[in-house]
Design a protein around this motif. Sequence first.
Motif, PDB file in Angstrom:
ATOM      1  N   GLY A 240       2.867  -6.687 -26.121  1.00  0.00           N
ATOM      2  CA  GLY A 240       1.965  -7.814 -26.281  1.00  0.00           C
ATOM      3  C   GLY A 240       0.601  -7.512 -25.722  1.00  0.00           C
ATOM      4  N   PHE A 241      -0.104  -8.554 -25.280  1.00  0.00           N
ATOM      5  CA  PHE A 241      -1.442  -8.370 -24.772  1.00  0.00           C
ATOM      6  C   PHE A 241      -1.717  -9.386 -23.679  1.00  0.00           C
ATOM      7  CE2 PHE A 241      -1.442 -11.066 -28.478  1.00  0.00           C
ATOM      8  CZ  PHE A 241      -2.160 -12.175 -28.072  1.00  0.00           C
ATOM      9  N   ASP A 242      -2.768  -9.129 -22.942  1.00  0.00           N
ATOM     10  CA  ASP A 242      -3.154  -9.988 -21.824  1.00  0.00           C
ATOM     11  C   ASP A 242      -3.982 -11.150 -22.349  1.00  0.00           C
ATOM     12  OD1 ASP A 242      -3.773 -11.123 -19.459  1.00  0.00           O
ATOM     13  OD2 ASP A 242      -5.022  -9.489 -18.711  1.00  0.00           O
ATOM     14  N   ALA A 243      -3.548 -12.370 -22.111  1.00  0.00           N
ATOM     15  CA  ALA A 243      -4.249 -13.545 -22.635  1.00  0.00           C
ATOM     16  C   ALA A 243      -5.630 -13.685 -22.007  1.00  0.00           C
ATOM     17  CB  ALA A 243      -3.425 -14.804 -22.372  1.00  0.00           C
ATOM     18  N   GLU A 244      -5.764 -13.320 -20.732  1.00  0.00           N
ATOM     19  CA  GLU A 244      -7.054 -13.459 -20.071  1.00  0.00           C
ATOM     20  C   GLU A 244      -8.093 -12.534 -20.689  1.00  0.00           C
ATOM     21  OE1 GLU A 244      -6.561 -12.863 -15.946  1.00  0.00           O
ATOM     22  OE2 GLU A 244      -5.286 -14.638 -15.645  1.00  0.00           O
ATOM     23  N   ALA A 245      -7.658 -11.364 -21.160  1.00  0.00           N
ATOM     24  CA  ALA A 245      -8.600 -10.415 -21.759  1.00  0.00           C
ATOM     25  C   ALA A 245      -8.912 -10.777 -23.200  1.00  0.00           C
ATOM     26  CB  ALA A 245      -8.033  -8.999 -21.682  1.00  0.00           C
ATOM     27  N   VAL A 246      -7.909 -11.241 -23.951  1.00  0.00           N
ATOM     28  CA  VAL A 246      -8.109 -11.504 -25.373  1.00  0.00           C
ATOM     29  C   VAL A 246      -8.881 -12.788 -25.598  1.00  0.00           C
ATOM     30  CG1 VAL A 246      -6.906 -11.991 -27.532  1.00  0.00           C
ATOM     31  CG2 VAL A 246      -6.081 -10.185 -26.025  1.00  0.00           C
ATOM     32  N   TYR A 247      -8.571 -13.839 -24.847  1.00  0.00           N
ATOM     33  CA  TYR A 247      -9.188 -15.144 -25.073  1.00  0.00           C
ATOM     34  C   TYR A 247     -10.207 -15.504 -23.996  1.00  0.00           C
ATOM     35  CZ  TYR A 247      -5.582 -15.875 -28.571  1.00  0.00           C
ATOM     36  OH  TYR A 247      -4.781 -15.763 -29.687  1.00  0.00           O
ATOM     37  N   SER A 248     -10.656 -14.524 -23.236  1.00  0.00           N
ATOM     38  CA  SER A 248     -11.652 -14.785 -22.196  1.00  0.00           C
ATOM     39  C   SER A 248     -13.037 -14.923 -22.807  1.00  0.00           C
ATOM     40  CB  SER A 248     -11.643 -13.644 -21.174  1.00  0.00           C
ATOM     41  OG  SER A 248     -12.683 -13.822 -20.237  1.00  0.00           O
ATOM     42  N   ASN A 249     -13.868 -15.770 -22.180  1.00  0.00           N
ATOM     43  CA  ASN A 249     -15.245 -15.970 -22.622  1.00  0.00           C
ATOM     44  C   ASN A 249     -16.239 -15.169 -21.785  1.00  0.00           C
ATOM     45  OD1 ASN A 249     -14.647 -17.819 -24.708  1.00  0.00           O
ATOM     46  ND2 ASN A 249     -14.529 -19.504 -23.227  1.00  0.00           N
ATOM     47  N   ARG A 250     -15.761 -14.401 -20.844  1.00  0.00           N
ATOM     48  CA  ARG A 250     -16.641 -13.626 -19.983  1.00  0.00           C
ATOM     49  C   ARG A 250     -16.740 -12.193 -20.489  1.00  0.00           C
ATOM     50  NH1 ARG A 250     -15.147 -15.313 -13.715  1.00  0.00           N
ATOM     51  NH2 ARG A 250     -15.679 -17.538 -13.910  1.00  0.00           N
ATOM     52  N   ASN A 251     -17.959 -11.692 -20.520  1.00  0.00           N
ATOM     53  CA  ASN A 251     -18.184 -10.303 -20.919  1.00  0.00           C
ATOM     54  C   ASN A 251     -17.915  -9.364 -19.755  1.00  0.00           C
ATOM     55  OD1 ASN A 251     -19.024 -10.972 -23.552  1.00  0.00           O
ATOM     56  ND2 ASN A 251     -21.103 -11.392 -22.833  1.00  0.00           N
ATOM     57  N   ASP A 252     -17.558  -8.142 -20.086  1.00  0.00           N
ATOM     58  CA  ASP A 252     -17.361  -7.126 -19.061  1.00  0.00           C
ATOM     59  C   ASP A 252     -18.715  -6.622 -18.556  1.00  0.00           C
ATOM     60  OD1 ASP A 252     -14.673  -7.409 -19.590  1.00  0.00           O
ATOM     61  OD2 ASP A 252     -14.620  -5.717 -20.996  1.00  0.00           O
ATOM     62  N   ASP A 253     -18.670  -5.898 -17.471  1.00  0.00           N
ATOM     63  CA  ASP A 253     -19.886  -5.277 -16.951  1.00  0.00           C
ATOM     64  C   ASP A 253     -20.304  -4.134 -17.879  1.00  0.00           C
ATOM     65  OD1 ASP A 253     -19.901  -6.991 -14.795  1.00  0.00           O
ATOM     66  OD2 ASP A 253     -18.720  -5.627 -13.530  1.00  0.00           O
ATOM     67  N   ILE A 254     -21.536  -4.190 -18.349  1.00  0.00           N
ATOM     68  CA  ILE A 254     -22.041  -3.188 -19.285  1.00  0.00           C
ATOM     69  C   ILE A 254     -23.229  -2.482 -18.641  1.00  0.00           C
ATOM     70  CG2 ILE A 254     -22.979  -2.803 -21.600  1.00  0.00           C
ATOM     71  CD1 ILE A 254     -21.661  -5.365 -22.486  1.00  0.00           C
ATOM     72  N   ASP A 255     -23.176  -1.153 -18.591  1.00  0.00           N
ATOM     73  CA  ASP A 255     -24.245  -0.386 -17.963  1.00  0.00           C
ATOM     74  C   ASP A 255     -25.480  -0.366 -18.857  1.00  0.00           C
ATOM     75  OD1 ASP A 255     -24.044   2.421 -19.589  1.00  0.00           O
ATOM     76  OD2 ASP A 255     -22.073   1.530 -19.265  1.00  0.00           O
ATOM     77  N   ASP A 256     -26.593   0.061 -18.283  1.00  0.00           N
ATOM     78  CA  ASP A 256     -27.869   0.039 -18.991  1.00  0.00           C
ATOM     79  C   ASP A 256     -27.866   0.967 -20.209  1.00  0.00           C
ATOM     80  OD1 ASP A 256     -28.765  -1.760 -17.132  1.00  0.00           O
ATOM     81  OD2 ASP A 256     -29.795  -0.261 -15.892  1.00  0.00           O
ATOM     82  N   ALA A 257     -27.204   2.102 -20.097  1.00  0.00           N
ATOM     83  CA  ALA A 257     -27.169   3.044 -21.218  1.00  0.00           C
ATOM     84  C   ALA A 257     -26.455   2.431 -22.420  1.00  0.00           C
ATOM     85  CB  ALA A 257     -26.491   4.345 -20.792  1.00  0.00           C
TER      86      ALA A 257
END
Length: 318
Positions: A240-257
């Motif tokens: 299966g999959f993690d519900a917090e990751a699939v249906y989360s509204n928060r973006n991950d940390d993205i580096d400048d590059a």
Amino acid sequence: MITFSSFPAPSNDNYRSSVTYPTGLDKDEEFDFDLDNDDFTSSGRKLTCPGEALTSSQAFMRGHGTYVDNEEVIASVAGIVERVNKLISVRAIRTRYNPEVGDLIVGRITEVQPRRWKVDANSRQDAVLMLSSVNLPGGVQRRKLESDELQMRTFFEEGDLLVAEVQAFFADGAMSLHTRSLKYGKLRNGQLVTVPPALIRRLKSHFLALPCGVDLILGLNGYIWVSKHVKESEQEGEEGFDAEAVYSNRNDDIDDATRSAVSRVSNIIRMLAAHFVPLTDTILLNAYEWAVDQDGSIRDLLQEDAGEALVAAISAQL
């Protein structure tokens, strides 16, 4: 008394058309094509304008975007000429998305209704995503209950972006979507770019991964999602999959590059679409390599001279 007369069609014995090709050619250069050629479907892009004679109505059948006058098939809209055996049609460049079963689309949730979501898919009417057509947290396949209906906003709410597949059509013509695969669902960590649906070509896979660490989802409805690269091990799982990751509204940390790469790819897509260049994996990869070799900034890609140089370089490579 008012009389009506049709405009005379351009006379040509071989029924060949000359259209000004705006992508990669000079303004005064013409792009010729012959509908009688068997290699028509693979000989390049064919653009036409309203009122232009395409071929003889005795040798070919008229399709959408054409009409017959003086035994000639004439284009009624501005778009791309398409031929299927003896059927000639013109696919309009500026038009709404015409869905087909199995199409991959990117949409935005517009309304949450009982046991269903309304989705803006750039079509003539909103699409419908049924509660029974989504994956539940944990990947459990079971019948949806009233408790699931009360938690619909924890899955999708107004403004959320998602990638889905066209499953079927209702009696009123609205398309039904589903997200039952792990590669479908809510979209995060990126930005949306809108282009005319006619520029999206059907590919073996509409999920593209560029070597610069950017993932692309080419929706056939003209919505393109440009996001941070996600590894396959993070995207799929056997249990299966993690519900917090699939249906989360928060973006991950993205580096400048990565942010710069996403912005560069988005500007490239906008510039190619402005010059009506069809978007494929090969064209996008070549365009990105060309943009990286330039000394200008990411914002300079939106300048008119930079766009013309980009299109000219892509046309030369093709």
